[in-house]
Motif scaffolding. Structure first.
Motif, PDB file in Angstrom:
ATOM      1  N   MET A  59       0.377  -9.030   8.574  1.00  0.00           N
ATOM      2  CA  MET A  59       1.637  -8.440   8.127  1.00  0.00           C
ATOM      3  C   MET A  59       1.600  -6.921   8.263  1.00  0.00           C
ATOM      4  O   MET A  59       0.554  -6.301   8.070  1.00  0.00           O
ATOM      5  N   ASP A  60       2.743  -6.340   8.600  1.00  0.00           N
ATOM      6  CA  ASP A  60       2.852  -4.882   8.683  1.00  0.00           C
ATOM      7  C   ASP A  60       2.434  -4.251   7.354  1.00  0.00           C
ATOM      8  O   ASP A  60       2.811  -4.728   6.285  1.00  0.00           O
ATOM      9  N   GLU A  61       1.658  -3.184   7.412  1.00  0.00           N
ATOM     10  CA  GLU A  61       1.070  -2.608   6.190  1.00  0.00           C
ATOM     11  C   GLU A  61       2.119  -2.149   5.193  1.00  0.00           C
ATOM     12  O   GLU A  61       2.014  -2.434   3.996  1.00  0.00           O
ATOM     13  N   ASP A  62       3.149  -1.445   5.671  1.00  0.00           N
ATOM     14  CA  ASP A  62       4.197  -0.958   4.765  1.00  0.00           C
ATOM     15  C   ASP A  62       4.960  -2.117   4.132  1.00  0.00           C
ATOM     16  O   ASP A  62       5.249  -2.103   2.931  1.00  0.00           O
ATOM     17  N   LEU A  63       5.294  -3.119   4.954  1.00  0.00           N
ATOM     18  CA  LEU A  63       6.003  -4.289   4.437  1.00  0.00           C
ATOM     19  C   LEU A  63       5.136  -5.050   3.432  1.00  0.00           C
ATOM     20  O   LEU A  63       5.632  -5.551   2.419  1.00  0.00           O
ATOM     21  N   ARG A  64       3.840  -5.129   3.730  1.00  0.00           N
ATOM     22  CA  ARG A  64       2.938  -5.841   2.835  1.00  0.00           C
ATOM     23  C   ARG A  64       2.832  -5.121   1.491  1.00  0.00           C
ATOM     24  O   ARG A  64       2.833  -5.773   0.444  1.00  0.00           O
TER      25      ARG A  64
END
Length: 225
Positions: free
Chosen positions: A68-73
């Protein structure tokens, strides 16, 4: 002056609520349909327990998901943990309330036992949830929930933005709790006068909680230096 006006407003609100309950058929309907009330609380307790369990394992899985994308996670973890905390707290309150109502209204034994099981599950997942932040954020030196200085250490490792969000939320919770407790005090007073069924213990407990919580808040900010 502003605080006094707020108290008068809360007192008026409490009086209106108490008057509505006392002099309408609401109270009789609640007494007649107490089993439906108990079952409603019981079902809500089940729902919140299930949501707690699902949310817990979803968060555990997210902590291990590297795709998962770090910011989204990070955003997902923050919001999901907030939802999980709300669900676990609600499940504890609702399951204990269901158990108490079941005992008072002499519900079947299975109802009381089931409510007790729900309460134990809720309490267990509250403990598991409190340990999740260290798993979600292993890179941060977060304190143990059992630490006597947990609140101070948590604030110390939080940045300014996080402190602002936490303190703003805590202050709003404190203000609304004080207001609702004061309204409850007024409702119990009107109820006691109208029915002759004195709620002295309840009034003393609420009054004591208000005095202690307000004194604790004022002394904590008074001695900040």
């Amino acid at each position: 002056m502003k605080y006094a006006l707020k108290l008068l407003l809360y007192a008026a609100g409490g009086f209106i609520v108490a008057y509505t309950v006392m002099f309408t058929d609401i109270l009789n309907q609640i007494n007649l349909d107490s089993r439906w009330l108990n079952m409603t609380v019981f079902v809500l307790a089940i729902i919140t327990v299930v949501l707690s369990i699902i949310g817990y394992f979803q968060l555990k899985g997210t902590a291990k998901d590297e795709d998962m994308d770090e910011d989204l996670r990070e955003q997902y973890k923050y919001r999901k943990f907030s939802d999980l905390s709300l669900a676990t707290h609600s499940s504890i309150i609702l399951s204990f309330l269901a158990m108490g109502l079941g005992v008072i209204s002499e519900m079947p034994l299975w109802f009381v036992i089931s409510s007790l099981v729900l309460f134990c599950l809720s309490f267990a997942f509250q403990i598991f949830t409190s340990k999740l932040p260290k798993q979600l954020y292993p890179e941060r030196n977060l304190p143990e929930i059992s630490d006597a200085r947990y609140a101070d250490k948590l604030l110390a490792v939080s940045d300014d933005g996080e402190r602002h969000v936490m303190l703003n939320g805590l202050y709003k919770a404190f203000a609304s709790t004080s207001a609702l407790l004061f309204m409850s005090l007024v409702i119990l007073m009107v109820y006691s006068v109208a029915t002759g069924n004195a709620q002295i213990i309840g009034m003393l407990l609420i009054g004591s909680i208000l005095l202690i919580s307000n004194a604790q808040y004022v002394l904590s900010i008074r001695n900040k230096g």
